[in-house]
Design a protein around this motif. Structure first.
Motif, PDB file in Angstrom:
ATOM      1  N   GLY A  83       0.813  -1.218   0.000  1.00  0.00           N
ATOM      2  CA  GLY A  83       0.000   0.000   0.000  1.00  0.00           C
ATOM      3  C   GLY A  83       0.842   1.261   0.000  1.00  0.00           C
ATOM      4  N   ASN A  84       0.311   2.315  -0.592  1.00  0.00           N
ATOM      5  CA  ASN A  84       1.026   3.592  -0.682  1.00  0.00           C
ATOM      6  C   ASN A  84       0.510   4.585   0.360  1.00  0.00           C
ATOM      7  OD1 ASN A  84      -1.233   5.233  -1.947  1.00  0.00           O
ATOM      8  ND2 ASN A  84      -1.026   3.610  -3.472  1.00  0.00           N
ATOM      9  N   LYS A  85       1.160   5.723   0.442  1.00  0.00           N
ATOM     10  CA  LYS A  85       0.823   6.728   1.453  1.00  0.00           C
ATOM     11  C   LYS A  85      -0.580   7.290   1.253  1.00  0.00           C
ATOM     12  CE  LYS A  85       2.753  10.842   3.716  1.00  0.00           C
ATOM     13  NZ  LYS A  85       3.889  11.786   3.750  1.00  0.00           N
ATOM     14  N   SER A  86      -0.998   7.462   0.016  1.00  0.00           N
ATOM     15  CA  SER A  86      -2.321   8.029  -0.268  1.00  0.00           C
ATOM     16  C   SER A  86      -3.414   7.125   0.295  1.00  0.00           C
ATOM     17  CB  SER A  86      -2.507   8.204  -1.778  1.00  0.00           C
ATOM     18  OG  SER A  86      -1.415   8.884  -2.347  1.00  0.00           O
ATOM     19  N   GLU A  87      -3.275   5.809   0.052  1.00  0.00           N
ATOM     20  CA  GLU A  87      -4.263   4.853   0.546  1.00  0.00           C
ATOM     21  C   GLU A  87      -4.237   4.783   2.077  1.00  0.00           C
ATOM     22  OE1 GLU A  87      -3.979   1.835  -3.319  1.00  0.00           O
ATOM     23  OE2 GLU A  87      -2.945   1.356  -1.442  1.00  0.00           O
ATOM     24  N   LEU A  88      -3.038   4.751   2.636  1.00  0.00           N
ATOM     25  CA  LEU A  88      -2.907   4.679   4.086  1.00  0.00           C
ATOM     26  C   LEU A  88      -3.489   5.916   4.751  1.00  0.00           C
ATOM     27  CD1 LEU A  88      -1.714   2.730   6.214  1.00  0.00           C
ATOM     28  CD2 LEU A  88       0.425   4.035   6.073  1.00  0.00           C
ATOM     29  N   ALA A  89      -3.350   7.054   4.100  1.00  0.00           N
ATOM     30  CA  ALA A  89      -3.854   8.311   4.662  1.00  0.00           C
ATOM     31  C   ALA A  89      -5.368   8.292   4.828  1.00  0.00           C
ATOM     32  CB  ALA A  89      -3.429   9.482   3.788  1.00  0.00           C
ATOM     33  N   VAL A  90      -6.070   7.810   3.808  1.00  0.00           N
ATOM     34  CA  VAL A  90      -7.539   7.873   3.823  1.00  0.00           C
ATOM     35  C   VAL A  90      -8.180   6.552   4.238  1.00  0.00           C
ATOM     36  CG1 VAL A  90      -7.631   9.727   2.130  1.00  0.00           C
ATOM     37  CG2 VAL A  90      -7.698   7.351   1.346  1.00  0.00           C
ATOM     38  N   GLY A  91      -7.347   5.572   4.615  1.00  0.00           N
ATOM     39  CA  GLY A  91      -7.892   4.292   5.073  1.00  0.00           C
ATOM     40  C   GLY A  91      -8.377   3.399   3.963  1.00  0.00           C
ATOM     41  N   TYR A  92      -7.883   3.622   2.739  1.00  0.00           N
ATOM     42  CA  TYR A  92      -8.273   2.783   1.604  1.00  0.00           C
ATOM     43  C   TYR A  92      -7.406   1.513   1.619  1.00  0.00           C
ATOM     44  CZ  TYR A  92     -10.141   1.875  -3.096  1.00  0.00           C
ATOM     45  OH  TYR A  92     -10.790   1.341  -4.190  1.00  0.00           O
ATOM     46  N   CYS A  93      -7.571   0.751   2.694  1.00  0.00           N
ATOM     47  CA  CYS A  93      -6.772  -0.452   2.922  1.00  0.00           C
ATOM     48  C   CYS A  93      -7.486  -1.257   3.997  1.00  0.00           C
ATOM     49  CB  CYS A  93      -5.349  -0.098   3.362  1.00  0.00           C
ATOM     50  SG  CYS A  93      -5.249   1.179   4.635  1.00  0.00           S
ATOM     51  N   THR A  94      -7.143  -2.534   4.107  1.00  0.00           N
ATOM     52  CA  THR A  94      -7.874  -3.430   5.008  1.00  0.00           C
ATOM     53  C   THR A  94      -7.006  -3.848   6.181  1.00  0.00           C
ATOM     54  OG1 THR A  94      -9.155  -4.283   3.138  1.00  0.00           O
ATOM     55  CG2 THR A  94      -9.174  -5.582   5.159  1.00  0.00           C
ATOM     56  N   LEU A  95      -7.467  -3.507   7.378  1.00  0.00           N
ATOM     57  CA  LEU A  95      -6.776  -3.930   8.589  1.00  0.00           C
ATOM     58  C   LEU A  95      -6.802  -5.457   8.665  1.00  0.00           C
ATOM     59  CD1 LEU A  95      -5.407  -2.417  10.920  1.00  0.00           C
ATOM     60  CD2 LEU A  95      -7.574  -2.570  12.158  1.00  0.00           C
ATOM     61  N   TYR A  96      -5.645  -6.049   8.945  1.00  0.00           N
ATOM     62  CA  TYR A  96      -5.455  -7.506   8.976  1.00  0.00           C
ATOM     63  C   TYR A  96      -5.639  -8.139   7.591  1.00  0.00           C
ATOM     64  CZ  TYR A  96      -6.818  -5.851  13.578  1.00  0.00           C
ATOM     65  OH  TYR A  96      -6.956  -5.101  14.720  1.00  0.00           O
ATOM     66  N   GLY A  97      -5.632  -7.287   6.579  1.00  0.00           N
ATOM     67  CA  GLY A  97      -5.708  -7.766   5.207  1.00  0.00           C
ATOM     68  C   GLY A  97      -4.456  -7.351   4.458  1.00  0.00           C
ATOM     69  N   ASP A  98      -4.618  -6.442   3.494  1.00  0.00           N
ATOM     70  CA  ASP A  98      -3.449  -6.019   2.727  1.00  0.00           C
ATOM     71  C   ASP A  98      -2.471  -5.185   3.552  1.00  0.00           C
ATOM     72  OD1 ASP A  98      -5.511  -4.069   2.744  1.00  0.00           O
ATOM     73  OD2 ASP A  98      -4.642  -3.035   1.041  1.00  0.00           O
ATOM     74  N   MET A  99      -2.864  -4.781   4.773  1.00  0.00           N
ATOM     75  CA  MET A  99      -1.946  -4.051   5.650  1.00  0.00           C
ATOM     76  C   MET A  99      -1.016  -4.992   6.427  1.00  0.00           C
ATOM     77  SD  MET A  99      -4.429  -1.112   7.263  1.00  0.00           S
ATOM     78  CE  MET A  99      -3.098  -0.410   8.255  1.00  0.00           C
ATOM     79  N   SER A 100      -1.278  -6.289   6.393  1.00  0.00           N
ATOM     80  CA  SER A 100      -0.499  -7.241   7.194  1.00  0.00           C
ATOM     81  C   SER A 100       0.859  -7.504   6.549  1.00  0.00           C
ATOM     82  CB  SER A 100      -1.251  -8.565   7.325  1.00  0.00           C
ATOM     83  OG  SER A 100      -2.467  -8.377   7.996  1.00  0.00           O
ATOM     84  N   GLY A 101       1.924  -7.386   7.348  1.00  0.00           N
ATOM     85  CA  GLY A 101       3.257  -7.664   6.832  1.00  0.00           C
ATOM     86  C   GLY A 101       4.328  -7.160   7.760  1.00  0.00           C
ATOM     87  N   GLY A 102       5.567  -7.307   7.330  1.00  0.00           N
ATOM     88  CA  GLY A 102       6.713  -6.923   8.143  1.00  0.00           C
ATOM     89  C   GLY A 102       7.301  -5.584   7.788  1.00  0.00           C
ATOM     90  N   LEU A 103       7.077  -5.128   6.559  1.00  0.00           N
ATOM     91  CA  LEU A 103       7.566  -3.817   6.129  1.00  0.00           C
ATOM     92  C   LEU A 103       6.644  -3.270   5.054  1.00  0.00           C
ATOM     93  CD1 LEU A 103       9.873  -1.672   6.304  1.00  0.00           C
ATOM     94  CD2 LEU A 103      10.916  -2.821   4.342  1.00  0.00           C
ATOM     95  N   ALA A 104       6.223  -2.021   5.247  1.00  0.00           N
ATOM     96  CA  ALA A 104       5.364  -1.338   4.265  1.00  0.00           C
ATOM     97  C   ALA A 104       6.257  -0.424   3.428  1.00  0.00           C
ATOM     98  CB  ALA A 104       4.269  -0.549   4.974  1.00  0.00           C
ATOM     99  N   LEU A 105       6.810  -0.963   2.367  1.00  0.00           N
ATOM    100  CA  LEU A 105       7.855  -0.272   1.623  1.00  0.00           C
ATOM    101  C   LEU A 105       7.403   1.069   1.059  1.00  0.00           C
ATOM    102  CD1 LEU A 105      10.788  -0.470   0.630  1.00  0.00           C
ATOM    103  CD2 LEU A 105       9.931  -1.632  -1.413  1.00  0.00           C
ATOM    104  N   LEU A 106       6.160   1.149   0.594  1.00  0.00           N
ATOM    105  CA  LEU A 106       5.675   2.367  -0.075  1.00  0.00           C
ATOM    106  C   LEU A 106       4.795   3.229   0.828  1.00  0.00           C
ATOM    107  CD1 LEU A 106       4.694   0.924  -3.589  1.00  0.00           C
ATOM    108  CD2 LEU A 106       6.876   1.915  -2.877  1.00  0.00           C
TER     109      LEU A 106
END
Length: 545
Positions: free
Chosen positions: A402-425
């Motif tokens: 996920g990118n900063k724009s999506e993370l900013a407005v919550g256009y992402c799924t908790l325990y879904g595509d947000m799950s991982g060890g490093l959010a590179l973008l």
């Protein structure tokens, strides 16, 4: 007099390897004829050590390492950043310090005066500020030894200095003939070119003395240090600059300085380099060898995979395609083509059957209710479970995409595509993701053109596109930068020419999704204000600005 600037990449708390590296650079500098070699801020411990500074044995190990380094300085002098104990009966227990070593003896210790407590910095939490400021004597020169923030407070350069005192002015008043600044200054896009270097050249020109600036390089947690250690003459002219984002040893002849070529980079080149270095060091320093990435055929996962392949090597990146009944054939083909272009292994694991099972299990609970975001998020969480299972079984580090724009407005799924060890973008706005894609493709097509040109879509339901619920990313990213990085209020953003309804909707989404960001994987900081430790907003609040 020849002075070497040792731009090194340390690991926090790895005293053995940090010491070995420092001693190695001392010997290299001596072999190149240097009289003095200068290392970055907290070179012994690595930066930032954070709450490790509260552990007494950590401080003791750092002092033991400094003793070993001191024994390495036969025939050469050194300035080394370390943590010193506060010997006064009051104040914080430790100082951020520089040891000035000559002939295998510490002849003076210089403490940091100005302790930043903004953005990602929290130094006053740990350190006692300097009680005295004084230069060190060396070969007929008075060395004005300062540490990072000490040089960031000139009243002529800054509209509003953060501190009452200026350590550099104090050193000059004590007849310092050379200013030395050891630093651990993190990267942000255009920071060096537009702020740091102009500030350094201003100080040299103002006081008419040479200035030597030594920065660390490499990644530690979410921070990347860009190096760019610099030598500036008394006229304020840059005469030499160490490599960006690489370890380097640069020897300066102070009597006969030679103008060395300085390589310039575009902003997107520096972001690209920062992400490559940040990922490489985060992976290696955390003990991982391989990463796994969910590939959707979209631009974000494509850029993440391309960066990972360049940073770690294609053999260390595994792509996983997890199509559902809503995934387009073209997206699957784009993800396969990307994998082939990058020469990375990939797997295809369909989630269609698992999703149908979930729907059947929940059918009695959801009876009579329409398909909505609940079912969309189920798909993201199924994919997360699969990719985390691969991580657990094979020891892969999961990179979220996920990118900063999506993370900013919550256009992402908790325990879904947000799950991982490093959010590179996670600190890369969507528009910058496209810039990175074009840069990656500058010589040949690596990221499929279709991934770059098609309308962004999560493909969690039929005919779904990002712009169904968001404005164009050009508009969104401009508003987000104004609100998050520039801290402009709603009225100011509307005055920039944006529709009030859109502005209020975006800011509402930013504010209400702080709880998601608090649970996100750490990400690499590349902008002036990244989510995480640099932006500390309460989850529960009612203030709207």
């Amino acid at each position: 007099m020849k002075i070497a600037l040792a731009q090194i990449n340390q690991t926090v708390g790895d005293f053995q390897k940090n010491t070995e590296k420092i001693c190695s650079y001392i010997n290299r500098a001596k072999n190149q004829g240097a009289n003095l070699v200068i290392f970055p801020e907290l070179a012994v411990t690595g930066y930032p050590p954070k709450d490790l500074l509260d552990i007494p044995s950590f401080i003791d190990k750092n002092l033991q390492a400094l003793d070993e380094i001191t024994r390495c300085t036969y025939g050469i002098s050194a300035i080394v950043g370390f943590v010193d104990k506060n010997k006064q009966p009051y104040g914080k227990l430790v100082h951020n310090a520089a040891a000035f070593i000559q002939d295998q003896k510490i002849v003076s210790v210089h403490h940091k005066s100005l302790l930043p407590t903004y953005d990602v910095f929290d130094e006053y939490r740990y350190f006692e500020p300097a009680h005295t400021i004084f230069p060190g004597e060396f070969m007929g020169n008075a060395l004005g030894i300062s540490i990072c923030e000490d040089i960031w407070n000139d009243e002529e350069f800054w509209t509003r200095p953060l501190y009452e005192t200026d350590p550099i002015e104090s050193l000059i008043s004590q007849k310092a003939t050379i200013i030395i600044n050891i630093s651990s200054s993190p990267f942000a896009v255009e920071k060096h070119e537009k702020i740091r270097l102009p500030m350094l050249t201003h100080d040299a020109r103002k006081y008419r003395v040479p200035l030597l600036y030594v920065n660390q390089v490499g990644g530690n947690d979410e921070l990347v240090f860009d190096g760019n250690s610099s030598a500036i003459n008394a006229e304020g002219k840059l005469i030499a600059q160490a490599a960006a984002f690489e370890e380097d040893l640069m020897v300066i002849d102070m009597e006969n300085p030679v103008q060395l070529p300085v390589k310039a980079y575009t902003p997107i080149e520096t972001v690209h380099k920062a992400l490559i270095v940040g990922l490489r060091d985060y992976t290696a320093k955390c003990g991982f060898k391989n990463v796994v990435i969910g590939l959707s055929g979209g631009i974000d996962s494509a850029v993440t995979a391309a960066l990972a392949a360049e940073s770690l090597g294609s053999d260390h990146v595994i792509g996983v395609l997890m199509p559902s009944q809503f995934s387009s054939q073209s997206s699957i083909e784009d993800a396969v083509k990307l994998s082939q272009n990058l020469l990375i292994p990939y797997k295809i694991i369909s989630i269609e059957g698992i999703f149908e099972t979930y729907q059947n299990v929940l059918k009695p609970e959801f009876k009579g209710m329409p398909f909505d975001i609940t079912e969309e998020n189920l798909q993201a969480r199924i994919r997360s479970n699969i990719i985390m299972a691969l991580s657990n079984k094979y020891g892969y580090l999961v990179l979220t995409t996920g990118n900063k724009s999506e993370l900013a407005v919550g256009y992402c799924t908790l325990y879904g595509d947000m799950s991982g060890g490093l959010a590179l973008l996670s600190d890369v706005p969507k528009t910058m993701v496209y810039e990175l894609a074009r840069y990656i493709n500058r010589k040949k097509e690596i990221i499929p053109q279709n991934s770059m040109s098609k309308a962004p879509s999560a493909e969690l339901k039929p005919n779904q596109f990002d712009q169904d619920t968001l404005p164009s990313y050009n508009i969104l990213d401009t508003i987000l930068k104004a609100y998050i990085e520039d801290t402009k209020c709603i009225a100011e953003i509307i005055q920039m020419g944006f529709d009030e309804k859109i502005v209020r909707d975006i800011i509402r989404k930013v504010n209400r999704n702080e709880y998601k960001r608090r649970q996100a994987a750490p990400g690499i900081k590349v902008t002036s204000k990244a989510f995480g430790s640099g932006r500390r907003m309460p989850i529960v609040h009612k203030f709207i600005y």
